[in-house]
Design a protein around this motif. Structure first.
Motif, PDB file in Angstrom:
ATOM      1  N   PHE A   1       0.181  42.253  45.146  1.00  0.00           N
ATOM      2  CA  PHE A   1       0.033  40.883  44.643  1.00  0.00           C
ATOM      3  C   PHE A   1      -0.965  40.095  45.486  1.00  0.00           C
ATOM      4  O   PHE A   1      -1.497  39.089  45.043  1.00  0.00           O
ATOM      5  CB  PHE A   1       1.380  40.176  44.590  1.00  0.00           C
TER       6      PHE A   1
ATOM      7  N   HIS B   1      -0.124  46.680  39.006  1.00  0.00           N
ATOM      8  CA  HIS B   1       0.657  47.336  37.970  1.00  0.00           C
ATOM      9  C   HIS B   1       0.486  48.848  37.966  1.00  0.00           C
ATOM     10  O   HIS B   1       1.146  49.544  37.208  1.00  0.00           O
ATOM     11  CB  HIS B   1       0.336  46.739  36.593  1.00  0.00           C
TER      12      HIS B   1
ATOM     13  N   PHE C   1      13.109  41.215  43.607  1.00  0.00           N
ATOM     14  CA  PHE C   1      12.694  39.891  44.037  1.00  0.00           C
ATOM     15  C   PHE C   1      13.892  39.079  44.538  1.00  0.00           C
ATOM     16  O   PHE C   1      15.025  39.328  44.156  1.00  0.00           O
ATOM     17  CB  PHE C   1      12.032  39.145  42.877  1.00  0.00           C
TER      18      PHE C   1
ATOM     19  N   ALA D   1      14.294  37.814  39.335  1.00  0.00           N
ATOM     20  CA  ALA D   1      13.229  37.842  38.325  1.00  0.00           C
ATOM     21  C   ALA D   1      13.590  38.709  37.127  1.00  0.00           C
ATOM     22  O   ALA D   1      12.772  39.454  36.610  1.00  0.00           O
ATOM     23  CB  ALA D   1      11.911  38.311  38.946  1.00  0.00           C
TER      24      ALA D   1
ATOM     25  N   PHE E   1      14.219  39.373  33.255  1.00  0.00           N
ATOM     26  CA  PHE E   1      13.638  38.742  32.067  1.00  0.00           C
ATOM     27  C   PHE E   1      14.771  38.101  31.267  1.00  0.00           C
ATOM     28  O   PHE E   1      15.620  38.816  30.731  1.00  0.00           O
ATOM     29  CB  PHE E   1      12.887  39.778  31.238  1.00  0.00           C
TER      30      PHE E   1
ATOM     31  N   HIS F   1      15.018  36.759  28.445  1.00  0.00           N
ATOM     32  CA  HIS F   1      15.094  36.950  26.997  1.00  0.00           C
ATOM     33  C   HIS F   1      15.439  38.384  26.638  1.00  0.00           C
ATOM     34  O   HIS F   1      15.517  38.713  25.465  1.00  0.00           O
ATOM     35  CB  HIS F   1      13.775  36.541  26.354  1.00  0.00           C
TER      36      HIS F   1
ATOM     37  N   TYR G   1      12.388  48.309  30.728  1.00  0.00           N
ATOM     38  CA  TYR G   1      11.054  47.701  30.629  1.00  0.00           C
ATOM     39  C   TYR G   1       9.949  48.561  31.258  1.00  0.00           C
ATOM     40  O   TYR G   1       8.919  48.828  30.647  1.00  0.00           O
ATOM     41  CB  TYR G   1      11.093  46.321  31.290  1.00  0.00           C
TER      42      TYR G   1
ATOM     43  N   ILE H   1       8.796  36.362  37.743  1.00  0.00           N
ATOM     44  CA  ILE H   1       9.110  37.015  36.470  1.00  0.00           C
ATOM     45  C   ILE H   1       7.897  37.807  35.983  1.00  0.00           C
ATOM     46  O   ILE H   1       8.010  38.955  35.565  1.00  0.00           O
ATOM     47  CB  ILE H   1       9.499  35.960  35.405  1.00  0.00           C
TER      48      ILE H   1
ATOM     49  N   GLU I   1       5.440  38.745  37.928  1.00  0.00           N
ATOM     50  CA  GLU I   1       5.165  39.777  38.928  1.00  0.00           C
ATOM     51  C   GLU I   1       6.090  40.975  38.749  1.00  0.00           C
ATOM     52  O   GLU I   1       5.677  42.115  38.947  1.00  0.00           O
ATOM     53  CB  GLU I   1       5.313  39.198  40.334  1.00  0.00           C
ATOM     54  N   ALA I   2       7.321  40.717  38.354  1.00  0.00           N
ATOM     55  CA  ALA I   2       8.254  41.820  38.113  1.00  0.00           C
ATOM     56  C   ALA I   2       7.698  42.715  37.021  1.00  0.00           C
ATOM     57  O   ALA I   2       7.739  43.942  37.125  1.00  0.00           O
ATOM     58  CB  ALA I   2       9.622  41.279  37.728  1.00  0.00           C
ATOM     59  N   SER I   3       7.157  42.091  35.978  1.00  0.00           N
ATOM     60  CA  SER I   3       6.600  42.874  34.880  1.00  0.00           C
ATOM     61  C   SER I   3       5.375  43.670  35.332  1.00  0.00           C
ATOM     62  O   SER I   3       5.232  44.848  35.007  1.00  0.00           O
ATOM     63  CB  SER I   3       6.237  41.943  33.726  1.00  0.00           C
ATOM     64  N   ILE I   4       4.514  43.024  36.120  1.00  0.00           N
ATOM     65  CA  ILE I   4       3.333  43.720  36.634  1.00  0.00           C
ATOM     66  C   ILE I   4       3.767  44.887  37.521  1.00  0.00           C
ATOM     67  O   ILE I   4       3.282  46.006  37.394  1.00  0.00           O
ATOM     68  CB  ILE I   4       2.430  42.745  37.430  1.00  0.00           C
ATOM     69  N   ASN I   5       4.737  44.592  38.386  1.00  0.00           N
ATOM     70  CA  ASN I   5       5.244  45.619  39.293  1.00  0.00           C
ATOM     71  C   ASN I   5       5.796  46.825  38.542  1.00  0.00           C
ATOM     72  O   ASN I   5       5.724  47.950  38.994  1.00  0.00           O
ATOM     73  CB  ASN I   5       6.330  44.986  40.183  1.00  0.00           C
ATOM     74  N   LEU I   6       6.346  46.568  37.352  1.00  0.00           N
ATOM     75  CA  LEU I   6       6.921  47.665  36.577  1.00  0.00           C
ATOM     76  C   LEU I   6       5.863  48.386  35.750  1.00  0.00           C
ATOM     77  O   LEU I   6       6.185  49.253  34.950  1.00  0.00           O
ATOM     78  CB  LEU I   6       8.041  47.137  35.674  1.00  0.00           C
ATOM     79  N   GLY I   7       4.602  47.989  35.906  1.00  0.00           N
ATOM     80  CA  GLY I   7       3.538  48.798  35.326  1.00  0.00           C
ATOM     81  C   GLY I   7       2.797  48.179  34.149  1.00  0.00           C
ATOM     82  O   GLY I   7       2.014  48.844  33.496  1.00  0.00           O
ATOM     83  N   VAL I   8       3.053  46.897  33.860  1.00  0.00           N
ATOM     84  CA  VAL I   8       2.364  46.263  32.735  1.00  0.00           C
ATOM     85  C   VAL I   8       1.236  45.374  33.282  1.00  0.00           C
ATOM     86  O   VAL I   8       1.494  44.539  34.143  1.00  0.00           O
ATOM     87  CB  VAL I   8       3.361  45.427  31.893  1.00  0.00           C
ATOM     88  N   PRO I   9       0.009  45.547  32.803  1.00  0.00           N
ATOM     89  CA  PRO I   9      -1.117  44.751  33.320  1.00  0.00           C
ATOM     90  C   PRO I   9      -0.880  43.246  33.169  1.00  0.00           C
ATOM     91  O   PRO I   9      -0.130  42.821  32.293  1.00  0.00           O
ATOM     92  CB  PRO I   9      -2.302  45.196  32.463  1.00  0.00           C
ATOM     93  N   PRO I  10      -1.540  42.425  34.018  1.00  0.00           N
ATOM     94  CA  PRO I  10      -1.255  40.988  34.064  1.00  0.00           C
ATOM     95  C   PRO I  10      -1.287  40.260  32.718  1.00  0.00           C
ATOM     96  O   PRO I  10      -0.336  39.557  32.366  1.00  0.00           O
ATOM     97  CB  PRO I  10      -2.335  40.452  34.995  1.00  0.00           C
TER      98      PRO I  10
ATOM     99  N   SER J   1       1.463  41.323  30.568  1.00  0.00           N
ATOM    100  CA  SER J   1       2.720  40.818  31.125  1.00  0.00           C
ATOM    101  C   SER J   1       2.965  39.391  30.657  1.00  0.00           C
ATOM    102  O   SER J   1       4.084  39.014  30.300  1.00  0.00           O
ATOM    103  CB  SER J   1       2.679  40.826  32.659  1.00  0.00           C
TER     104      SER J   1
ATOM    105  N   LYS K   1       3.936  39.600  26.970  1.00  0.00           N
ATOM    106  CA  LYS K   1       5.218  40.246  26.701  1.00  0.00           C
ATOM    107  C   LYS K   1       6.409  39.493  27.289  1.00  0.00           C
ATOM    108  O   LYS K   1       7.519  39.572  26.777  1.00  0.00           O
ATOM    109  CB  LYS K   1       5.217  41.670  27.274  1.00  0.00           C
ATOM    110  N   VAL K   2       6.177  38.816  28.401  1.00  0.00           N
ATOM    111  CA  VAL K   2       7.316  38.207  29.100  1.00  0.00           C
ATOM    112  C   VAL K   2       7.306  36.682  29.031  1.00  0.00           C
ATOM    113  O   VAL K   2       8.283  36.053  28.636  1.00  0.00           O
ATOM    114  CB  VAL K   2       7.351  38.669  30.573  1.00  0.00           C
TER     115      VAL K   2
END
Lengths: 356, 549
Positions: free
Chosen positions: A51, A72, A80, A84, A86, A88, A97, B447, B449-458, B461, B464-465
């Motif tokens: 990050f 990613h 976190f 964090a 999601f 929804h 996910y 939130i 960053e969690a998505s990015i960390n799990l492999g989805v580009p910014p 993310s 999607k989120v």
């Protein structure tokens, strides 16, 4: 996966959030970055996650420098501080996910999500939304979501700080157990020294962007190198002393603290004036009969606080310096009152000489 | 990383270009025009000199300030007790009174003016009724009428802001004042009132702003009482080719006032508001039957009088009419039949323009919010300031600026629907940005960053989120934008042309020619088109109007 951090510096404007930090984490180790808030430990963790990109230095996973790999694609699993999750998505979809992002087949997703939820004891909660879970359960979902992708490295940013004290203790046991079971390299950030000692194989003490000391919890507690480490890990009496003499044969150092001469068993210090750390539980209150022993000194009780499992005195000793003393299991001790004159002693093996 | 960076740069350029072309440049264009002599075409101060020399123009300024100040005071007198009563005392039917009490602020003011013309115009039914029995009651024309319409429609702003403040006072604050020995009156004077004061001013500023910016009401019922917005419009649109320099300088003077009000709002009121850590809401007291009844009567009467004009318009729409003559009591659907069969274009135009502006506005709002909230820096700070600029520009002024700028030259937009959609978009997009960016601020970056960390580009993310989480808020913002653009008159009246007549223009013109029947039919369609989305907002998304503004 082995992780190496090599000379990392990260600036935010004029502020050096991390200042030339280096460390090596062996495969499967539980490694903790411990320090007060604002010390740069989270910045370092987020640099590993991708990050932040460092201004100088390298992050290495295995043998590969990963500075240029975007967050990613780093294959880290991060938990976190605020979980964090999601909001929804249901628990199942939260955990799935990362697998969906990896185009894992739906059958395998189902099987892997169910298995990881079982290992964090959340089977049966698949259809709940995060808002329907307790703090501890949300924490487990966050952990499961990070672990299910089989990350190269597990990153945890103060994961327990939002839980109440009791839950914090049981969760940290559980995290430790799962980590050992999976054998996953883990970097854990916390400001709680007790938590750090309870879970870690190794601890790095971080202060003002710099790594002060790296070692096992035992090393860090008993052999702190700096005043900061000595005071941050547990509590410590810090005393200034002047070297009087050194006996090479016995490896015995004599120093003067004000009028008193103190004996310390230690290698010869490089400096004439030194700083000592003396933990409160290393000091005992003794009777007149102990007068002849080494390192027995006179002092006056300033205050006495009963805390159940221990009794804490503040003693004025070494020419009026306040010394913190802890007597464990105080039931049978003769309780002293403020103003009482007492004798106190400590073992010459105990005091630690600190780097200034 | 690098590629993404340039992608965002392109977005930034598009955003800035949009703002520049739709606001900054047009305003600069009429600013320049105001300094150019109509006769010589050279730089000149002649229109400003004329403004300050002729009492005719100065009176417009004075009238504008006077009518706005008067409306603000009356709106406060109505709104403060309304807020206080509903927050602190037990009032039967409270929630319905609150809901109905906020409605006037979303209903078009010129329709309110129309209703008062039907009632108290020269041919108004109430006026005629009293005239027959030999009583000459005052008509609606002139400043008193304007103040009446403004204060009845704008008091909900005072109500909303003040009641939010009253409800945020922790009860321990008043209790501790009592504990320290203060009497009830003293507690109110020294604790409650000072804490609420910034909100009273904030509400007052909004009312003042809306009053001075308004065009529809003063042009319909002001008659000889000319205000700045009306005069600027007259100078611009005049049959004799208009006076662009004078229209420009009148616009500039109006702009200076509205800009000043906006700055005041931002830096003074926002700084003086007391944020309180919420512990215990104030107690709702149950009074004795008589005081309860009096409070209830006040609230119900106020809501009734404020909404009465709209009831009148709805009744008028189903009343048999022949030209300006209305046969009240005789029911007829003719007005609607005519509206839908003979002239449905304005309805379709309005729907099309609002929908277009809203769709673009939503996308624009999300993009700008992301830039402002998530990509902090000097550029996004500038963007944050710039994007709120349209809020400080009166509709008439924006209309004049756009029409003057895009009338000739490299880009010609006058005489197209685009310029209308552009005006709607730019006027109301700040609301969309406000809702989205405040929502985005509440969503922790972790939130994403969690998505990015799990492999989805910014970017993915975010889609999607973050967008799904914000969706109810985005929809609410879109509904507000849609209904407010649908009711837009002040810039439309400057920018529309024949085939792109909107519902608001149609109503306005029909009122002007005395065709109250058809005007009421269109007005009713407009009112219903505004209320249905608001009803959906309330029931489906569970949001009330107040929280979405």
């Amino acid at each position: 996966m082995r992780v190496i951090i090599k000379g990392i510096t990260k600036r935010f404007g004029a502020l050096k959030a991390i200042d030339n930090a280096s460390l090596t984490i062996k495969e499967g180790d539980f490694f903790t970055l411990l320090g007060p808030s604002g010390c740069g430990k989270t910045t370092l963790l987020r640099t590993v996650a991708g990050f932040y990109s460092p201004d100088e230095g390298e992050v290495i996973f295995g043998d590969q420098v990963i500075n240029d790999i975007p967050a990613h694609r780093r294959e880290t699993g991060m938990v976190f501080q605020n979980y964090a999750l999601f909001p929804h998505l249901r628990v199942f979809d939260n955990v799935a996910y990362g697998l969906r992002a990896r185009k894992v087949s739906s059958g395998e997703i189902r099987q892997r999500v169910e298995s990881i939820l079982k290992s964090v004891q959340l089977d049966g909660y698949e259809e709940r939304y995060p808002s329907q879970l307790s703090g501890g359960q949300q924490q487990r979902v966050a952990l499961a979501r990070a672990l299910v992708i089989s990350p190269k490295v597990l990153l945890m940013d103060e994961p327990l700080s939002n839980l109440d004290a009791k839950l914090r203790v049981s969760m940290r046991e559980e995290i430790k157990k799962i980590q050992k079971m999976l054998g996953i390299t883990t970097i854990y950030v916390t400001h709680d020294q007790e938590e750090a000692m309870a879970v870690s194989d190794y601890i790095a003490i971080v202060n003002k962007g710099k790594i002060e000391q790296i070692g096992t919890p035992y090393d860090i507690y008993y052999k702190p190198r700096s005043r900061f480490v000595a005071e941050f890990m547990g509590s410590s009496n810090i005393l200034s002393a002047e070297v009087a003499s050194y006996d090479d044969e016995k490896e015995l150092l004599r120093v003067k603290i004000n009028e008193d001469t103190v004996q310390i068993r230690t290698p010869k210090p490089s400096s004439e004036s030194i700083m000592l750390s003396l933990r409160p539980e290393w000091i005992q209150i003794v009777g007149e009969e102990a007068r002849s022993q080494p390192n027995v000194f006179a002092g006056t009780i300033v205050s006495s606080t009963f805390l159940g499992s221990m009794l804490r005195y503040v003693i004025s000793g070494f020419g009026g310096q306040p010394l913190s003393v802890e007597i464990h299991d105080p039931q049978n001790a003769q309780v002293k009152e403020a103003g009482d004159n007492v004798l106190f002693r400590f073992d010459p093996d105990r005091p630690v000489i600190l780097d200034k | 990383m690098r590629k993404l960076f340039t992608a965002w740069n392109i977005v930034l350029i598009v955003v800035f270009a949009t703002l520049f072309l739709s606001v900054v440049y047009p305003i600069f264009f009429i600013f320049k025009a105001s300094f150019i002599s109509n006769e010589t075409g050279l730089l000149s101060l002649e229109s400003y000199r004329a403004f300050f020399h002729y009492p005719y123009y100065l009176r417009c300024l004075r009238n504008s300030l006077f009518v706005s100040a008067a409306s603000t005071i009356v709106a406060m007198i109505l709104g403060i007790p309304f807020a206080f009563f509903l927050s602190r005392f037990h009032v039967p039917g409270k929630s319905i009174i609150k809901t109905l009490g906020t409605l006037p602020l979303i209903l078009p003011t010129f329709i309110g003016a129309e209703a008062w013309l039907i009632l108290l115009g020269r041919n108004g039914i109430l006026y005629n009724m009293f005239h027959k029995i030999g009583l000459d009651i005052p008509t609606i024309y002139g400043w008193k009428g304007i103040v009446l319409v403004f204060s009845l429609q704008f008091f909900p702003f005072v109500f909303l802001m003040v009641s939010a403040a009253i409800n945020s006072i922790d009860s321990s604050l008043e209790e501790s004042a009592t504990n320290l020995g203060a009497t009830k009156l003293r507690v109110f004077r020294t604790v409650t009132l000072p804490v609420v004061t910034p909100s009273i001013f904030a509400g007052g500023l909004v009312v003042f702003y809306l009053s001075i910016e308004n065009f529809g009401v003063p042009i319909l019922i002001g008659e000889d009482f000319r205000v700045l917005s009306v005069q600027a419009y007259n100078e611009f649109i005049s049959e004799m080719g208009g006076n662009p320099s004078m229209a420009g300088s009148l616009s500039m003077i109006l702009l200076a006032i509205t800009l000043g009000l906006t700055v005041l709002q931002k830096y003074w009121v926002e700084r003086k508001s007391y944020a309180m850590s919420f512990l215990r809401p104030p107690e709702v007291k149950r009074l004795k039957p008589l005081p309860t009844f009096l409070i209830w009567l006040f609230c119900v009467l106020l809501v009734f009088v404020a909404l009465f004009p709209f009831i009148v318009v709805i009744i008028a729409s189903v009343t048999k009419t022949q030209g300006p003559v209305m046969y009240f009591g005789q029911f007829s659907f003719d007005n609607f039949v005519k509206a839908f069969t003979l002239a449905p274009r304005p309805i379709l135009n309005s729907f099309f323009l609002s929908t277009t502006a809203t769709l673009v506005g939503v996308v624009f709002g999300i993009v700008v919010s992301y830039l402002v909230v998530r990509r902090r820096g000097p550029v996004s700070y500038l963007l944050d300031l710039l994007i709120m600029l349209p809020l400080a520009i009166a509709g008439t002024v924006l209309g004049i600026a756009l029409a003057a700028t895009y009338n000739k030259g490299p880009i010609v937009l006058t005489g197209t629907w685009l310029i209308l959609a552009l005006a709607y978009f730019i006027r109301k997009v700040p609301f969309s940005i406000k809702t989205t960016s405040s929502l985005l601020q509440q969503i922790d970056t972790s939130i994403e960053e969690a998505s990015i960390n799990l492999g989805v580009p910014p970017l993915l993310s975010f889609i999607k989120v973050i967008i799904p989480i914000m969706l109810p808020g985005i929809l609410a913002g879109a509904i507000i934008m849609w209904v407010t653009t649908l009711a837009e008159l002040s810039s439309t009246i400057v920018l529309y042309y024949g085939p792109w007549t909107t519902m608001t223009v149609e109503i306005f013109q029909r009122i002007g020619s005395g065709d109250f029947g058809p005007a009421s039919a269109y007005a009713t369609i407009l009112i219903v088109s505004v209320l249905i989305p608001l009803f959906i907002l309330n029931k489906v998304l569970g949001k009330d109007l107040a929280s979405s503004l």
